[in-house]
Write a protein that holds these residues in place. Structure first.
Motif, mmCIF file in Angstrom:
data_model
loop_
_atom_site.group_PDB
_atom_site.id
_atom_site.type_symbol
_atom_site.label_atom_id
_atom_site.label_comp_id
_atom_site.label_asym_id
_atom_site.label_seq_id
_atom_site.Cartn_x
_atom_site.Cartn_y
_atom_site.Cartn_z
ATOM 1 N N ILE A 9 0.836 -1.213 0.000
ATOM 2 C CA ILE A 9 0.000 0.000 0.000
ATOM 3 C C ILE A 9 0.865 1.256 0.000
ATOM 4 N N GLU A 10 1.915 1.271 0.830
ATOM 5 C CA GLU A 10 2.822 2.422 0.870
ATOM 6 C C GLU A 10 3.558 2.579 -0.456
ATOM 7 N N TRP A 12 2.397 1.678 -3.411
ATOM 8 C CA TRP A 12 1.433 2.244 -4.365
ATOM 9 C C TRP A 12 1.272 3.746 -4.165
ATOM 10 N N ASP A 13 1.345 4.224 -2.925
ATOM 11 C CA ASP A 13 1.291 5.667 -2.677
ATOM 12 C C ASP A 13 2.452 6.368 -3.374
ATOM 13 N N LYS A 14 3.658 5.789 -3.290
ATOM 14 C CA LYS A 14 4.826 6.375 -3.949
ATOM 15 C C LYS A 14 4.671 6.334 -5.474
ATOM 16 N N ASN A 16 1.835 6.176 -7.270
ATOM 17 C CA ASN A 16 0.781 7.107 -7.693
ATOM 18 C C ASN A 16 1.231 8.559 -7.612
ATOM 19 N N SER A 17 1.983 8.907 -6.577
ATOM 20 C CA SER A 17 2.508 10.276 -6.471
ATOM 21 C C SER A 17 3.473 10.570 -7.614
ATOM 22 N N ASP A 20 1.726 11.246 -10.893
ATOM 23 C CA ASP A 20 1.195 12.610 -10.946
ATOM 24 C C ASP A 20 2.254 13.620 -11.371
#
Length: 121
Positions: A9-10, A12-14, A16-17, A20
């Motif tokens: 999950i962490e 995927w946060d990296k 996705n950021s 962007d």
């Protein structure tokens, strides 16, 4: 405080950021090389966290996240599922993707290759 491996999950946060922040060209290449993150083995430092997350494959190279150093890296592999070279770059994902672009268009590795500490001879 002790080190713990990054969760999916962490990670995927990296990812996705970074998506962007990617340029259109980086996004295009990312869409071609990305894979669903999988843990791959790495003999030198990878056992501590059960391997490292590989997020992209291009030819005989992988883009992977080094959660010990908190950065993305590009390394070769000879056997699927095993990273052949430990790297400790602290790159953002979009920088690693840009390096792939540079390799494809100009034939040079622009990111540098930071490896593990070496003993003094």
């Amino acid at each position: 405080m002790s080190w713990e491996p990054i969760s999916e999950i962490e990670l995927w946060d990296k990812i996705n950021s970074a998506c962007d922040r990617m340029t259109p060209e980086q996004s295009k290449i990312w869409e071609i090389i990305k894979i669903h993150p999988h843990k791959w083995q790495e003999e030198t430092y990878g056992e501590l966290g059960g391997g490292f997350w590989v997020v992209a494959i291009i030819g005989t190279s992988v883009v992977w996240f080094n959660d010990i150093e908190d950065g993305f890296n590009q390394s070769s592999y000879a056997e699927f599922g095993k990273i052949a070279e430990y790297r400790c770059n602290q790159d953002e994902l979009e920088w690693a993707v840009q390096n792939v672009i540079n390799l494809l268009s100009d034939g040079y590795y622009s990111a540098g290759k930071s490896g593990p500490p070496q003993p003094i001879a």
